[in-house]
Design an enzyme around this catalytic site. Structure first.
Site, PDB file in Angstrom:
ATOM      1  N   TYR A  34       0.855  -1.144   0.045  1.00 59.05           N
ATOM      2  CA  TYR A  34      -0.008   0.019  -0.048  1.00 59.05           C
ATOM      3  C   TYR A  34       0.813   1.185   0.053  1.00 59.05           C
ATOM      4  CZ  TYR A  34      -3.405   3.553   1.161  1.00 59.05           C
ATOM      5  OH  TYR A  34      -4.358   4.694   1.091  1.00 59.05           O
ATOM      6  N   TRP A  54       1.056   5.535  -1.684  1.00 56.85           N
ATOM      7  CA  TRP A  54       0.737   6.635  -2.783  1.00 56.85           C
ATOM      8  C   TRP A  54       1.996   6.847  -3.880  1.00 56.85           C
ATOM      9  CZ3 TRP A  54      -2.604  11.147  -3.570  1.00 56.85           C
ATOM     10  CH2 TRP A  54      -3.888  11.065  -2.949  1.00 56.85           C
TER      11      TRP A  54
END
Ligand SMILES: Nc1nc2c(c(=O)[nH]1)N[C@H]1C(S)=C(S)[C@@H](COP(=O)(O)OP(=O)(O)OC[C@H]3O[C@@H](n4cnc5c(=O)[nH]c(N)nc54)[C@H](O)[C@@H]3O)O[C@H]1N2
Ligand SMILES: Nc1nc2c(c(=O)[nH]1)N[C@H]1C(S)=C(S)[C@@H](COP(=O)(O)OP(=O)(O)OC[C@H]3O[C@@H](n4cnc5c(=O)[nH]c(N)nc54)[C@H](O)[C@@H]3O)O[C@H]1N2
Ligand SMILES: [Mo]
Length: 769
Positions: A116, A118
């Site tokens: 996970y 960005w």
């Protein structure tokens, strides 16, 4: 591949999650300028110049000494050990061999590749897509993660009760509608401008400030509900209802109770567009449990007076009201409830589906919400198919690693945690995003192997066994695209790679070769070939729409392409309002579900069949009398480039700055500018103090993102000397339904820190022995 293009001394376009910009290298210095068309550019781009060649960058592949000497296996030295530099070919051989070993002995179930995070804005070098593609196409699958830290509770519950989550946030009430139509914007958790400054894939126009200004100029009332006055900008001229954190559901219940008690709710809307109101109404009025959820009941829970609640409810009647609920509210215990109750409030007001009215869940949280969608698709790297299929809800990672084989509940099912041996991360920072970092360290100690691709020495990289240096976005070409911003950006390469850093793509291509699957991963394409290939989809769609469709070279030379956008049509809820039979919402009943039979049948006490006030387990008490709000930082995206000058300038004496109220400070002999120690039973960190009356007394705010910096890494619960609030937060799911992240809110005590101030070491590379 990366070496094809030279660094540039001309200003060329590039993009980041925090905005489109242009950049150039002049005399070894990086210069950045905001995108000229952006009405309200984001200063976070100013982290780039000092970060590009900062010693916190990773210069060469590194392997942890203990892993190298003793081989894979559980090891408490992770995060405490020194590193050994290694040549690329050797480290890729080593990692290729370890991946084969895991695959032979455990299969895809042995690898957690959720990874996970960005990462960066370019759509091809997007590290998430790259790692998933690699694990699918070259390795044979992996244990994945589902949902997000952003909206773990909302994205799970919305399909049961309202419809499609993506449509709710991305095809609903827009900023243009707010500017033109809203009479009242009732914003739970506010809509801080710092947050909408960010949008995945890049953003060329920051419109929120202007829209709030225009609405205000037209006479729209903004009402902010939440602990921090700064959650709405001055332009909104908002009234401030400073409730106790975590109590919004009770406040919303009392607002609806007042509407019902005074006959101000829209019964016709409820009858036509919703199901389950009668069941909920029995609970609301106290017929189910003997306790009416009225303003007198809510006042002591919420810290808002009963009179204020009643008069607020009356002001909502008969006006075009937009209810917004920030993501933050659902990143807490029972986070499903405010999401659901916000929808019930908007429904009781009869506003759902009207221009500038209804339910703007998460409006303002990210720059692509409340905007028109692009009418043509953008580039996305195909990730291949994961043949393995097992997954965890993303925020359950430490639970999974600490309890292999244990059962847990999710969406009405009982599932089992897999026995993962190798964790592979590229493009995320669990030591930023996860809660209870001391527990996370324990969890990572149990692995055989932790592999991390990073551009800088984050705490995650420091806890890894194999660390591979990745290029920073400025060091490669890419295409910037966000689904709701009209500018597609030709992201030119601005600088040469730092040290021996390589693109994630090149690293995965080299590993694929060692796994005998290079073609499956690369399809024979160089990076530049991929950019042309991915661009072709947009070009084709433009051509089919009869619009100018420049070829790749023309797009690249122009630096960007303006895309057509879809109309601002209110999305599925407008269509539903106009004709609910023809355009049902995709819930089980086709209506808005105020009572959900599906959820009720799951039988979870932590998420019953209608929205309800469920008192949290973690509340301020004698040992930890304060709420800590751990929200998004203004001067960076999460932990990214925390070592950049813009982020560092916002610190005080090198520490992250916590905001607190003067009464809480005075009670503890704390003054503005002091250093404090924040602590609870899970951990402790230092922070600098900013006193402000713009925070509710009893609440301390410390943004996320300061890099975890343990004073003595040997300790089990070391003091973080820098100010990472995730040493304090609790690692528990929102409910058995969604198992979302609850990191936004916790409870703490604080004291003045009088000792010698320990140095910040987080931005120094670790020891290489
Ligand atoms: N307490 C608390 N915790 C929270 C939250 C909260 O409200 N409170 N919010 C949560 C939310 S909403 C989120 S979304 C998460 C965010 O958590 P993350 O997305 O994990 O945070 P980032 O700092 O963006 O991590 C991205 C990492 O990728 C690296 N990176 C960037 N580009 C590249 C690249 O091209 N290649 C590689 N290999 N690496 C790259 C960056 O250096 C950085 O370390 O945090 C969550 N954590
Ligand atoms: N500059 C910047 N912008 C970002 C990010 C970033 O890291 N930096 N991250 C992006 C990401 S990934 C996401 S998901 C979004 C997150 O969007 P959000 O989660 O909405 O953002 P936060 O800043 O964490 O929280 C917003 C505000 O909610 C308030 N709040 C907290 N708890 C409560 C409560 O119980 N009740 C009420 N009424 N208010 C409460 C806090 O005062 C806080 O400032 O932001 C995005 N925008
Ligand atoms: Mo997020």
């Amino acid at each position: 591949m990366s070496a094809e293009v030279a660094a540039t001394t001309e200003f060329r376009p590039h993009s980041s999650h925090w905005g489109v910009f242009t950049a150039a290298m002049r005399d070894g210095e990086l210069l950045v300028r905001p995108h000229p068309g952006d009405p309200d550019p984001n200063d976070i781009i100013q982290n780039f110049p000092s970060a590009l060649r900062h010693p916190a960058r990773i210069a060469q592949p590194m392997v942890r000494r203990g892993w190298l000497e003793r081989g894979p296996g559980p090891d408490r030295r992770r995060g405490r050990d020194e590193f050994v530099p290694m040549a690329w070919d050797a480290v890729l051989d080593l990692l290729g061999g370890e991946l084969q070993r895991i695959r032979d002995s455990h299969g895809p179930a042995g690898v957690f590749g959720g990874s996970y995070g960005w990462s960066s804005a370019g759509r091809f070098h997007h590290a998430q897509s790259q790692i998933h593609r690699f694990l699918n196409c070259a390795f044979g699958g992996y244990v994945a993660s589902v949902n997000s830290y952003s909206s773990g509770a909302a994205s799970v519950i919305v399909p049961y009760i309202l419809g499609t989550y993506e449509e709710l946030t991305k095809h609903n009430v827009t900023w243009d509608q707010v500017a033109a139509h809203s009479d009242v914007v009732l914003a739970f958790g506010g809509m801080a401008l710092k947050n909408a400054m960010v949008a995945g894939g890049g953003i060329s126009e920051h419109v929120e400030r202007g829209a709030m200004q225009a609405a205000r100029g037209r006479g729209c009332d903004f009402i902010l509900v939440g602990p921090l006055r700064s959650d709405l900008p001055e332009e909104a001229g908002a009234e401030w209802v400073a409730n106790i954190p975590g109590t919004d559901t009770a406040l919303m219940l009392a607002l609806v109770h007042t509407l019902v008690a005074e006959g101000l709710h829209d019964q016709a809307f409820l009858d036509r567009y919703t199901v389950g109101w009668p069941v909920f109404e029995r609970y609301l009025l106290g017929e189910a449990d003997g306790q009416p959820k009225d303003a007198d009941w809510a006042a002591p829970i919420t810290g808002v007076s009963a009179d204020a609640i009643r008069s607020l409810a009356r002001r909502l009647h008969g006006r075009r009201v937009l209810v917004t609920v920030a993501h933050a509210l659902q990143r807490a215990e029972h986070g499903e409830q405010p999401v659901w109750m916000g929808a019930v409030l908007a429904a009781a007001l009869g506003q759902i589906g009207l221009p500038g009215g209804g339910y703007g869940y998460a409006l303002g949280a990210i720059g692509y919400y409340g905007r028109r969608a692009n009418a043509v698709p953008g580039p996305t790297l195909p990730q291949g198919r994961n043949r393995h299929g097992d997954f965890i809800p993303v925020a359950r990672i430490a639970d999974m690693l600490l309890n292999p084989g244990a059962a847990y509940r999710y969406k009405g099912q009982t599932r089992t945690y897999p026995d993962v041996r190798l964790v592979y991360w590229a493009g995320g920072n669990p030591f930023h995003h996860h809660q209870d970092l001391n527990r996370l360290r324990e969890a990572f100690a149990r692995l055989d192997t932790l592999v991390v691709h990073e551009l800088a020495w984050t705490a995650t990289a420091r806890h890894a066994d194999i660390v591979l240096p990745a290029t920073m976005t400025l060091e490669r070409e890419d295409i910037g695209y966000s689904s709701h911003d009209p500018l597609m950006v030709a992201m030119h390469r601005i600088a040469d790679p730092y040290g021996e850093a390589r693109d994630d793509y090149d690293i995965f291509a080299a590993l694929s070769r060692r796994l005998g699957a290079e073609d499956a991963f690369t399809e024979g394409r160089s990076s530049r070939d991929w950019l042309c290939h991915l661009y072709a989809r947009t070009q084709q769609a433009l051509r089919e729409a009869g619009l100018p469709a420049p070829d790749f070279d023309a797009f690249w030379a122009a630096g960007g392409l303006r895309l057509p956008q879809a109309p601002d049509d209110g999305g599925p809820w407008r269509a539903f309002r106009e004709d609910p039979e023809a355009n049902p919402v995709p819930t089980p009943s086709g209506r808005i579900e105020i009572f959900s039979e599906t959820i009720a049948a799951y039988g979870e006490a932590s998420c019953p069949g209608h929205p309800a006030w469920l008192p949290p387990e973690e509340v301020p008490g004698a040992a930890t009398p304060l709420h800590l709000v751990a929200n998004q930082p203004a001067t960076r995206l999460h932990s990214q480039l925390d070592f950049g000058a813009h982020s560092v300038a916002a610190k005080h004496r090198g520490r992250e700055v916590a905001s607190l109220h003067p009464v809480d400070a005075a009670a503890r002999g704390i003054a503005d500018g002091d250093i404090i120690r924040l602590f609870n039973g899970r951990g402790a960190c230092l922070a600098a103090v900013r006193l402000t009356t713009d925070i509710r007394p009893g609440v301390v705010q410390l943004a996320t993102g300061a890099w975890y910096d343990p004073e003595n890494p040997e300790d089990d619960r070391p003091l973080c000397v820098h100010g990472n609030p995730n040493v304090l937060t609790r690692d528990a799911g929102t409910s058995a339904l969604a198992q979302g992240c609850t990191g936004q809110l916790t409870v703490v005590e604080m004291e003045r820190f009088n000792g010698n101030l320990p140095p910040i070491r987080a931005f120094e590379p670790p020891m290489a022995g």
